[in-house]
Motif scaffolding. Sequence first.
Motif, PDB file in Angstrom:
ATOM      1  N   VAL A 136     -54.833 -12.112 -46.955  1.00  0.00           N
ATOM      2  CA  VAL A 136     -56.022 -11.247 -46.987  1.00  0.00           C
ATOM      3  C   VAL A 136     -56.533 -10.954 -48.388  1.00  0.00           C
ATOM      4  N   GLY A 137     -55.812 -11.355 -49.447  1.00  0.00           N
ATOM      5  CA  GLY A 137     -56.367 -11.297 -50.786  1.00  0.00           C
ATOM      6  C   GLY A 137     -57.417 -12.390 -50.939  1.00  0.00           C
ATOM      7  N   ALA A 138     -58.220 -12.323 -51.988  1.00  0.00           N
ATOM      8  CA  ALA A 138     -59.298 -13.305 -52.155  1.00  0.00           C
ATOM      9  C   ALA A 138     -58.803 -14.755 -52.099  1.00  0.00           C
ATOM     10  N   PRO A 139     -57.700 -15.112 -52.800  1.00  0.00           N
ATOM     11  CA  PRO A 139     -57.209 -16.490 -52.676  1.00  0.00           C
ATOM     12  C   PRO A 139     -56.766 -16.818 -51.251  1.00  0.00           C
ATOM     13  N   GLY A 140     -56.207 -15.828 -50.551  1.00  0.00           N
ATOM     14  CA  GLY A 140     -55.807 -16.042 -49.164  1.00  0.00           C
ATOM     15  C   GLY A 140     -56.993 -16.282 -48.254  1.00  0.00           C
ATOM     16  N   ILE A 141     -58.088 -15.550 -48.493  1.00  0.00           N
ATOM     17  CA  ILE A 141     -59.308 -15.759 -47.714  1.00  0.00           C
ATOM     18  C   ILE A 141     -59.863 -17.157 -47.980  1.00  0.00           C
ATOM     19  N   MET A 142     -59.797 -17.592 -49.236  1.00  0.00           N
ATOM     20  CA  MET A 142     -60.226 -18.955 -49.562  1.00  0.00           C
ATOM     21  C   MET A 142     -59.378 -19.981 -48.803  1.00  0.00           C
ATOM     22  N   GLN A 143     -58.082 -19.716 -48.690  1.00  0.00           N
ATOM     23  CA  GLN A 143     -57.206 -20.620 -47.957  1.00  0.00           C
ATOM     24  C   GLN A 143     -57.536 -20.603 -46.457  1.00  0.00           C
ATOM     25  N   ASN A 144     -57.867 -19.420 -45.936  1.00  0.00           N
ATOM     26  CA  ASN A 144     -58.288 -19.346 -44.528  1.00  0.00           C
ATOM     27  C   ASN A 144     -59.507 -20.232 -44.292  1.00  0.00           C
ATOM     28  N   LEU A 145     -60.461 -20.177 -45.219  1.00  0.00           N
ATOM     29  CA  LEU A 145     -61.669 -21.005 -45.127  1.00  0.00           C
ATOM     30  C   LEU A 145     -61.321 -22.480 -45.249  1.00  0.00           C
ATOM     31  N   ARG A 146     -60.453 -22.801 -46.207  1.00  0.00           N
ATOM     32  CA  ARG A 146     -60.072 -24.199 -46.450  1.00  0.00           C
ATOM     33  C   ARG A 146     -59.397 -24.807 -45.218  1.00  0.00           C
ATOM     34  N   GLU A 147     -58.546 -24.017 -44.556  1.00  0.00           N
ATOM     35  CA  GLU A 147     -57.844 -24.519 -43.379  1.00  0.00           C
ATOM     36  C   GLU A 147     -58.788 -24.712 -42.196  1.00  0.00           C
ATOM     37  N   LEU A 148     -59.798 -23.849 -42.104  1.00  0.00           N
ATOM     38  CA  LEU A 148     -60.741 -23.944 -40.992  1.00  0.00           C
ATOM     39  C   LEU A 148     -61.785 -25.028 -41.215  1.00  0.00           C
ATOM     40  N   SER A 149     -62.251 -25.144 -42.468  1.00  0.00           N
ATOM     41  CA  SER A 149     -63.318 -26.112 -42.770  1.00  0.00           C
ATOM     42  C   SER A 149     -63.125 -26.620 -44.201  1.00  0.00           C
ATOM     43  N   PRO A 150     -62.281 -27.647 -44.367  1.00  0.00           N
ATOM     44  CA  PRO A 150     -61.876 -28.093 -45.710  1.00  0.00           C
ATOM     45  C   PRO A 150     -63.039 -28.450 -46.634  1.00  0.00           C
TER      46      PRO A 150
END
Length: 410
Positions: free
Chosen positions: A264-278
């Motif tokens: 849920v930190g900013a890098p974690g949110i980026m990873q959530n996005l990357r996993e959903l839509s690389p």
Amino acid sequence: MKRTSRDIRTANRYEVLRQIIARSPTSRQELAAATGLSLATVATLVGELLGLRMITEVGFEDSAGGRPRGLVAVNASGGALIGVDIAETYVHVELFDLALNVLARAEEDMRPGESRPEQVVGHVAAAAGSVVAQAGVEAARVLGVGVSVPGQVDRDTGVCEYAPNWDWHDVPLLDLLSEHIAYPLYLDNPLRACAVAELWFGAARGHGDAVVVNLGTGVGAGLVLGGGLHRGVSNSAGEWGHTTLVLGGRPCHCGNHGCVETYVGAPGIMQNLRELSPRSPLLHPEDQTATVDALARAVAAGDPVAVEVIRETARCLAAGIADLVNLLNPEVVVLSSWVAARLGEPLLREVRTAVARRALHRPLASTEIVLSPIPTDPVCLGAATFALEGALQAVGQRRRSPDRPGSVAG
């Protein structure tokens, strides 16, 4: 550690001034009711604050059947305070008057790889110099500089003991800053700064038990318990971002795996996005702020990928918040810091829905989950109150040394 009578007096002086700032103008009787101190004690402390020119007499109000009550208010021009918010991607500095109104702001961007202590100190010194120059404040009026830095800090020594996102260990931050900044310096971290800001001016005001969830590059929880800031025995309370959300989950800078922060930190949110839509155009691989801003705009436009990223982030965040609700039974949980501010209402709605599925009914029924209402940087505001607290403590120390030059007569 046992508190001395001097510590208690300093704390009482600070609390009286806090109440005056919050409710100016006010009477001694109202202050006694708000603080729980005796009227005689309040009258003495008000006298001291008047002597320091931190507050001023502003007339009288009628009282039912008695003598008119004298009113006091904060003397906004009686001093200036600087609050410093050192974050992983920026240094933001604000200069305040004694009523905690913002007089000037300055910001320095910190690019990836610019996290060496001397680089951070350079940014802080530049921004602090800028706000003083902008406001045209005389150096003698600046009572102190409160500095917030991510990680675990020793307030007494001014040392940043551990900042996992920068791999800092035992960095003597205030000593380094004192080579560039001549004002008194006071160190703490953003969890405490945000909690105090909400307690003084935000969603925790008037509440005895509150949790301020700090959502930025790092994540943590500032705790207000029993009406006061909870620090823990080593000033380390609130490291909720480094509690385990997923066993064997994502690696964290702290050395653990599956920490709340990694989802849920900013890098974690980026990873959530990357996993959903690389290959999402919303993803700016080297820029947290740009990615979160892009997500916020896309959610507002109804973009399905962005909506799903916010929902997944909220699901992880809600699991951690439900734990806080069940464990601490707070009156309010406040979502604070820059990620919460940018993602705003869409994140809040999803979090409320998901927490309702996870938290126990009885504690949740007493808890409100809200966004921080503070319009300025809450970390700077909270950091400035640490400088104010330090200035009042320094006054108490000078009172014990009547022969010392510049001491305040007692």
